[in-house]
Motif scaffolding. Structure first.
Motif, PDB file in Angstrom:
ATOM      1  N   LEU A 126      -4.214 -10.448  -7.891  1.00 38.44           N
ATOM      2  CA  LEU A 126      -4.914  -9.898  -6.732  1.00 38.44           C
ATOM      3  C   LEU A 126      -6.367  -9.649  -7.098  1.00 38.44           C
ATOM      4  CD1 LEU A 126      -2.232  -7.345  -5.510  1.00 38.44           C
ATOM      5  CD2 LEU A 126      -2.771  -9.571  -4.501  1.00 38.44           C
ATOM      6  N   PRO A 127      -7.267  -9.765  -6.129  1.00 33.74           N
ATOM      7  CA  PRO A 127      -8.672  -9.475  -6.425  1.00 33.74           C
ATOM      8  C   PRO A 127      -8.877  -7.987  -6.695  1.00 33.74           C
ATOM      9  CG  PRO A 127      -8.370  -9.810  -4.078  1.00 33.74           C
ATOM     10  CD  PRO A 127      -7.053 -10.109  -4.726  1.00 33.74           C
ATOM     11  N   SER A 128     -10.009  -7.647  -7.286  1.00 30.94           N
ATOM     12  CA  SER A 128     -10.300  -6.234  -7.557  1.00 30.94           C
ATOM     13  C   SER A 128     -10.566  -5.466  -6.267  1.00 30.94           C
ATOM     14  CB  SER A 128     -11.483  -6.090  -8.507  1.00 30.94           C
ATOM     15  OG  SER A 128     -12.614  -6.751  -7.978  1.00 30.94           O
ATOM     16  N   ASP A 129     -10.983  -6.176  -5.228  1.00 29.34           N
ATOM     17  CA  ASP A 129     -11.074  -5.562  -3.894  1.00 29.34           C
ATOM     18  C   ASP A 129     -10.754  -6.638  -2.856  1.00 29.34           C
ATOM     19  OD1 ASP A 129     -13.449  -6.785  -2.596  1.00 29.34           O
ATOM     20  OD2 ASP A 129     -14.599  -5.742  -4.124  1.00 29.34           O
ATOM     21  N   PHE A 130     -10.482  -6.190  -1.663  1.00 29.76           N
ATOM     22  CA  PHE A 130     -10.055  -7.092  -0.586  1.00 29.76           C
ATOM     23  C   PHE A 130     -11.118  -7.210   0.498  1.00 29.76           C
ATOM     24  CE2 PHE A 130      -6.236  -5.366  -2.559  1.00 29.76           C
ATOM     25  CZ  PHE A 130      -5.543  -6.531  -2.854  1.00 29.76           C
ATOM     26  N   SER A 131     -12.382  -7.159   0.099  1.00 31.34           N
ATOM     27  CA  SER A 131     -13.471  -7.161   1.081  1.00 31.34           C
ATOM     28  C   SER A 131     -13.749  -8.545   1.668  1.00 31.34           C
ATOM     29  CB  SER A 131     -14.747  -6.587   0.461  1.00 31.34           C
ATOM     30  OG  SER A 131     -15.127  -7.362  -0.661  1.00 31.34           O
ATOM     31  N   GLY A 132     -13.199  -9.592   1.070  1.00 26.78           N
ATOM     32  CA  GLY A 132     -13.446 -10.942   1.562  1.00 26.78           C
ATOM     33  C   GLY A 132     -12.901 -11.157   2.962  1.00 26.78           C
ATOM     34  N   LYS A 133     -13.547 -12.051   3.705  1.00 23.41           N
ATOM     35  CA  LYS A 133     -13.155 -12.293   5.099  1.00 23.41           C
ATOM     36  C   LYS A 133     -11.776 -12.934   5.215  1.00 23.41           C
ATOM     37  CE  LYS A 133     -15.658 -16.639   5.433  1.00 23.41           C
ATOM     38  NZ  LYS A 133     -16.660 -17.403   6.123  1.00 23.41           N
ATOM     39  N   GLU A 134     -11.228 -13.481   4.110  1.00 19.97           N
ATOM     40  CA  GLU A 134      -9.899 -14.084   4.164  1.00 19.97           C
ATOM     41  C   GLU A 134      -8.790 -13.029   4.246  1.00 19.97           C
ATOM     42  OE1 GLU A 134     -10.763 -13.861  -0.328  1.00 19.97           O
ATOM     43  OE2 GLU A 134     -11.897 -14.033   1.510  1.00 19.97           O
ATOM     44  N   PHE A 135      -9.144 -11.749   3.967  1.00 23.91           N
ATOM     45  CA  PHE A 135      -8.155 -10.682   3.982  1.00 23.91           C
ATOM     46  C   PHE A 135      -8.167  -9.899   5.287  1.00 23.91           C
ATOM     47  CE2 PHE A 135      -8.789 -11.363  -0.569  1.00 23.91           C
ATOM     48  CZ  PHE A 135      -7.466 -11.534  -0.959  1.00 23.91           C
ATOM     49  N   SER A 136      -6.978  -9.500   5.707  1.00 24.65           N
ATOM     50  CA  SER A 136      -6.779  -8.677   6.897  1.00 24.65           C
ATOM     51  C   SER A 136      -7.409  -7.294   6.708  1.00 24.65           C
ATOM     52  CB  SER A 136      -5.272  -8.512   7.115  1.00 24.65           C
ATOM     53  OG  SER A 136      -4.976  -7.467   8.007  1.00 24.65           O
ATOM     54  N   PHE A 137      -7.763  -6.661   7.810  1.00 16.85           N
ATOM     55  CA  PHE A 137      -8.278  -5.286   7.757  1.00 16.85           C
ATOM     56  C   PHE A 137      -7.251  -4.348   7.142  1.00 16.85           C
ATOM     57  CE2 PHE A 137      -5.912  -5.141  11.716  1.00 16.85           C
ATOM     58  CZ  PHE A 137      -5.396  -3.854  11.736  1.00 16.85           C
ATOM     59  N   ILE A 138      -5.977  -4.690   7.248  1.00 25.05           N
ATOM     60  CA  ILE A 138      -4.909  -3.857   6.690  1.00 25.05           C
ATOM     61  C   ILE A 138      -5.047  -3.745   5.169  1.00 25.05           C
ATOM     62  CG2 ILE A 138      -2.387  -3.754   6.320  1.00 25.05           C
ATOM     63  CD1 ILE A 138      -2.151  -5.111   9.131  1.00 25.05           C
ATOM     64  N   MET A 139      -5.607  -4.771   4.547  1.00 24.37           N
ATOM     65  CA  MET A 139      -5.762  -4.794   3.091  1.00 24.37           C
ATOM     66  C   MET A 139      -7.010  -4.041   2.628  1.00 24.37           C
ATOM     67  SD  MET A 139      -3.180  -6.705   2.101  1.00 24.37           S
ATOM     68  CE  MET A 139      -3.533  -7.393   0.494  1.00 24.37           C
ATOM     69  N   LYS A 140      -7.905  -3.721   3.533  1.00 30.44           N
ATOM     70  CA  LYS A 140      -9.233  -3.233   3.164  1.00 30.44           C
ATOM     71  C   LYS A 140      -9.350  -1.715   3.027  1.00 30.44           C
ATOM     72  CE  LYS A 140     -11.280  -7.247   5.351  1.00 30.44           C
ATOM     73  NZ  LYS A 140     -12.022  -8.073   4.485  1.00 30.44           N
ATOM     74  N   ASP A 141      -8.343  -0.967   3.468  1.00 24.04           N
ATOM     75  CA  ASP A 141      -8.470   0.483   3.290  1.00 24.04           C
ATOM     76  C   ASP A 141      -7.790   0.904   1.989  1.00 24.04           C
ATOM     77  OD1 ASP A 141      -5.705   1.035   3.807  1.00 24.04           O
ATOM     78  OD2 ASP A 141      -6.106   0.950   5.952  1.00 24.04           O
ATOM     79  N   ARG A 142      -7.781   2.171   1.700  1.00 26.80           N
ATOM     80  CA  ARG A 142      -7.283   2.666   0.411  1.00 26.80           C
ATOM     81  C   ARG A 142      -5.756   2.666   0.295  1.00 26.80           C
ATOM     82  NH1 ARG A 142      -9.720   4.745  -3.525  1.00 26.80           N
ATOM     83  NH2 ARG A 142      -8.484   6.632  -3.734  1.00 26.80           N
ATOM     84  N   VAL A 143      -5.044   2.419   1.391  1.00 27.91           N
ATOM     85  CA  VAL A 143      -3.581   2.421   1.322  1.00 27.91           C
ATOM     86  C   VAL A 143      -3.087   1.393   0.307  1.00 27.91           C
ATOM     87  CG1 VAL A 143      -1.459   1.870   2.588  1.00 27.91           C
ATOM     88  CG2 VAL A 143      -3.175   3.346   3.633  1.00 27.91           C
ATOM     89  N   VAL A 144      -3.574   0.169   0.399  1.00 24.84           N
ATOM     90  CA  VAL A 144      -3.133  -0.873  -0.533  1.00 24.84           C
ATOM     91  C   VAL A 144      -3.563  -0.526  -1.951  1.00 24.84           C
ATOM     92  CG1 VAL A 144      -3.372  -3.306  -1.168  1.00 24.84           C
ATOM     93  CG2 VAL A 144      -2.977  -2.674   1.220  1.00 24.84           C
ATOM     94  N   GLU A 145      -4.787  -0.081  -2.114  1.00 23.88           N
ATOM     95  CA  GLU A 145      -5.289   0.300  -3.440  1.00 23.88           C
ATOM     96  C   GLU A 145      -4.428   1.392  -4.075  1.00 23.88           C
ATOM     97  OE1 GLU A 145      -9.093   2.781  -5.175  1.00 23.88           O
ATOM     98  OE2 GLU A 145      -9.399   1.604  -3.355  1.00 23.88           O
ATOM     99  N   LEU A 146      -4.144   2.451  -3.322  1.00 21.98           N
ATOM    100  CA  LEU A 146      -3.348   3.561  -3.846  1.00 21.98           C
ATOM    101  C   LEU A 146      -1.913   3.127  -4.111  1.00 21.98           C
ATOM    102  CD1 LEU A 146      -4.749   6.387  -1.549  1.00 21.98           C
ATOM    103  CD2 LEU A 146      -5.183   6.100  -4.005  1.00 21.98           C
ATOM    104  N   SER A 147      -1.373   2.286  -3.239  1.00 21.71           N
ATOM    105  CA  SER A 147      -0.008   1.783  -3.428  1.00 21.71           C
ATOM    106  C   SER A 147       0.083   0.920  -4.673  1.00 21.71           C
ATOM    107  CB  SER A 147       0.433   0.984  -2.195  1.00 21.71           C
ATOM    108  OG  SER A 147       0.475   1.816  -1.058  1.00 21.71           O
ATOM    109  N   LEU A 148      -0.920   0.079  -4.896  1.00 24.24           N
ATOM    110  CA  LEU A 148      -0.918  -0.772  -6.092  1.00 24.24           C
ATOM    111  C   LEU A 148      -1.003   0.054  -7.373  1.00 24.24           C
ATOM    112  CD1 LEU A 148      -3.110  -3.739  -4.846  1.00 24.24           C
ATOM    113  CD2 LEU A 148      -0.666  -3.811  -5.411  1.00 24.24           C
ATOM    114  N   LYS A 149      -1.710   1.185  -7.326  1.00 24.60           N
ATOM    115  CA  LYS A 149      -1.745   2.086  -8.490  1.00 24.60           C
ATOM    116  C   LYS A 149      -0.349   2.624  -8.786  1.00 24.60           C
ATOM    117  CE  LYS A 149      -6.412   3.968  -8.519  1.00 24.60           C
ATOM    118  NZ  LYS A 149      -7.223   5.164  -8.280  1.00 24.60           N
TER     119      LYS A 149
END
Length: 164
Positions: A126-149
């Protein structure tokens, strides 16, 4: 752990690793999936790449919702499912709760129809962040980041006493 922040749409999100923290049954799921040492996502035609997820149907158990959504959107057959957390999304006039799960997928079935998605997408990392336009807005908030931790903590082998 509990954290509150705003998503990319300006909605207030509260994420917690505690089950039942919002005193309201979750009606939605987000399922972070692994298949053959790869991350299993799906591609939504408008939103882009995202982990599978969706709404509970009828009186199904939320765990069954998670398994069904993974299958519908990727063809993935879930072998293990682990609760990661819940989050509340506060909209202007209402709110909703999503459960976040971590799923191990044993196999992918080829399907003619992946419903509202374009089917499975496998990523080695996975990328270090999901800011790229290929990713859904669902991936861009902290929920995915915190869940991956949380998932990283689960996946790391437990060290024996005396090991460094």
């Amino acid at each position: 752990m509990q954290e509150t922040f705003k998503d990319v749409n300006g909605n207030v999100i509260t994420f917690t690793t505690k089950k039942g923290a919002f005193f309201k049954e979750p009606q939605h799921v987000l399922v972070i999936c692994r298949y053959n040492d790869q991350w299993l996502l799906t591609k939504h035609p408008q939103r882009g790449l995202e982990f599978p997820g969706g709404k509970r149907e009828g009186k199904e158990r939320i765990q069954d919702t998670a398994k069904r959504e993974v299958f519908e959107e990727t063809g993935g057959i879930v072998s293990k499912l682990r609760f990661i957390g819940e989050y509340e999304v506060k909209l202007e006039t209402e709110s909703f709760i999503k459960s976040v799960f971590f799923a191990s997928v044993d196999r992918l079935e080829d399907k003619k129809d992946y419903l509202e998605t374009e089917g499975p997408v496998l990523l080695q990392s996975l990328p270090s962040d999901f800011s790229g336009k290929e990713f859904s807005f669902i991936m861009k908030d902290r929920v995915v980041e915190l869940s991956l931790k949380e998932i990283k903590n689960i996946m790391e082998p437990v060290k024996k006493v005396g090991e460094s």
